[in-house]
Design an enzyme around this catalytic site. Structure first.
Site, PDB file in Angstrom:
ATOM      1  CB  THR A 115      -5.384  12.706 -45.583  1.00  0.00           C
ATOM      2  OG1 THR A 115      -4.682  12.193 -46.584  1.00  0.00           O
ATOM      3  CG2 THR A 115      -6.588  11.960 -45.677  1.00  0.00           C
ATOM      4  NE  ARG A 158      -0.695   6.187 -53.052  1.00  0.00           N
ATOM      5  CZ  ARG A 158      -1.091   6.954 -52.002  1.00  0.00           C
ATOM      6  NH1 ARG A 158      -1.929   7.787 -52.415  1.00  0.00           N
ATOM      7  NH2 ARG A 158      -0.718   6.445 -50.777  1.00  0.00           N
ATOM      8  N   GLY A 171      -4.945   5.459 -52.913  1.00  0.00           N
ATOM      9  CA  GLY A 171      -4.407   5.048 -51.665  1.00  0.00           C
ATOM     10  C   GLY A 171      -5.486   4.651 -50.695  1.00  0.00           C
ATOM     11  N   GLY A 173      -0.465   5.982 -47.083  1.00  0.00           N
ATOM     12  CA  GLY A 173      -1.498   5.063 -47.604  1.00  0.00           C
ATOM     13  C   GLY A 173      -0.954   3.829 -47.904  1.00  0.00           C
TER      14      GLY A 173
HETATM   15  N1  GLY Z   1      -3.425   8.526 -46.676  1.00  0.00           N
HETATM   16  C1  GLY Z   1      -3.593   9.367 -47.716  1.00  0.00           C
HETATM   17  C2  GLY Z   1      -2.779   8.605 -49.003  1.00  0.00           C
HETATM   18  O1  GLY Z   1      -1.660   8.056 -48.783  1.00  0.00           O
HETATM   19  O2  GLY Z   1      -3.222   8.463 -50.061  1.00  0.00           O
END
Ligand code: GLY
Length: 296
Positions: free
Chosen positions: A165, A193, A195, A219
């Site tokens: 990320t 999904r 996040g 996340g």
């Molecule tokens: N921190 C990125 C995610 O879990 O989507």
């Protein structure tokens, strides 16, 4: 109002987690190039929002990071992207979740913010908004790298953590703060999904009266701890920025055991960085330093 005694600052990250050995240098180079881009925006008089968008766009375009081109694939072998941006001047924020075929989701998130309607758009509604504001879709294959296709094939049967990320936080010459975060999420994630990177307060937060933060890592855990806002509240309680970042990661580790990292700035431009992972490439440029400070 107190006179400012500090200059602009840009602090960025390229994701917490263990990085494949052949990516370590590529990510360090990418982080260096991106932080210089952001610094140039700030020194040319650009806003903190301009700077964090520019940094995150640079990293979305760099296939070494899990954002934009080079993002991980979901369970169906598709790329779905999350991003958010926040302007500390008035708490304006914009976010997109699970968008497909958008090369720069951070720019779409900024457009959502500036439209002044909903804060978060996801899926088909976000795609329609992008088309309406003239942000063109690319072909899906333009975002998929050979590395991520091969990784998807290899990992389909395993539970894995995702890394890479990207995020940026800045304070500009006028003393305003901003934050932005962008990701492909977790490898093999469930389609649909969304996040923390799309959720204001979780992966991204900025408030001129407090500070700015961008998170990376698992996340689901970050959402449970509302990590970005929680870390900034530690500043309000009197913690120094580095201590606030460490306390936030420490509490998350104790409560969830998940892998995460965070970067933050307080309203005076002081930095905080913490992670509980092997690596998290970061870079910072502050007034008085022409060369980026690079740290893992
Ligand atoms: N921190 C990125 C995610 O879990 O989507």
């Amino acid at each position: 109002m107190t006179a400012r005694s500090f200059g602009p600052v840009i602090l960025i990250h390229g994701g917490a987690g263990k990085v494949a050995p052949d990516l370590v240098e590529l990510r360090r180079d990418g982080i260096r190039a991106a932080v210089v881009n952001g610094w140039q925006v700030l020194t040319a008089g650009g806003s903190a929002v301009d700077a964090v968008e520019q940094v995150v766009k640079t990293l979305e375009d760099d296939p070494a990071f899990n954002a934009g081109r080079g993002a991980v694939l979901n369970r169906d072998g598709e790329i779905e992207l999350d991003a958010s941006i926040m302007d500390g001047r008035g708490l304006a924020a914009g976010a997109v979740g699970a968008v497909k075929r958008i090369a720069n989701p951070v720019t779409l998130a900024r457009t959502v913010m500036e439209a002044g309607g909903p804060t978060l758009l996801v899926g088909e509604g976000a795609q329609r908004f992008a088309a309406a504001v003239g942000i063109k879709e690319c072909v899906a294959e333009a975002l998929i790298t050979e590395r991520q296709r091969a990784r998807w094939s290899a990992l389909r049967e395993e539970q894995v953590e995702g890394v890479g990320t990207v995020g940026a936080i800045a304070i500009d010459q006028a003393g305003h703060l901003a934050a932005a975060t962008s990701t492909g999420g977790l490898p093999l994630k469930t389609p649909g999904r969304v996040g923390d990177s799309a959720l204001i307060g979780c992966g991204t937060y900025a408030d001129d009266q407090l500070g700015a933060a961008s998170c990376t890592g698992n996340g689901e855990a970050i959402i449970k701890l509302v990590l970005a806002k929680t870390a900034l509240e530690f500043l309000r309680m009197g913690e120094e920025p580095m201590a606030a970042a460490r306390r936030a990661v420490g509490e998350l580790t104790a409560r969830t055991g998940a892998e995460v990292g965070i970067i933050l700035l307080d309203q005076y431009g002081r930095i905080g960085v913490a992670r509980n992972t092997a690596q998290m490439p970061c870079a910072c440029i502050r007034e008085g330093n022409t060369d980026p400070e690079i740290f893992d």
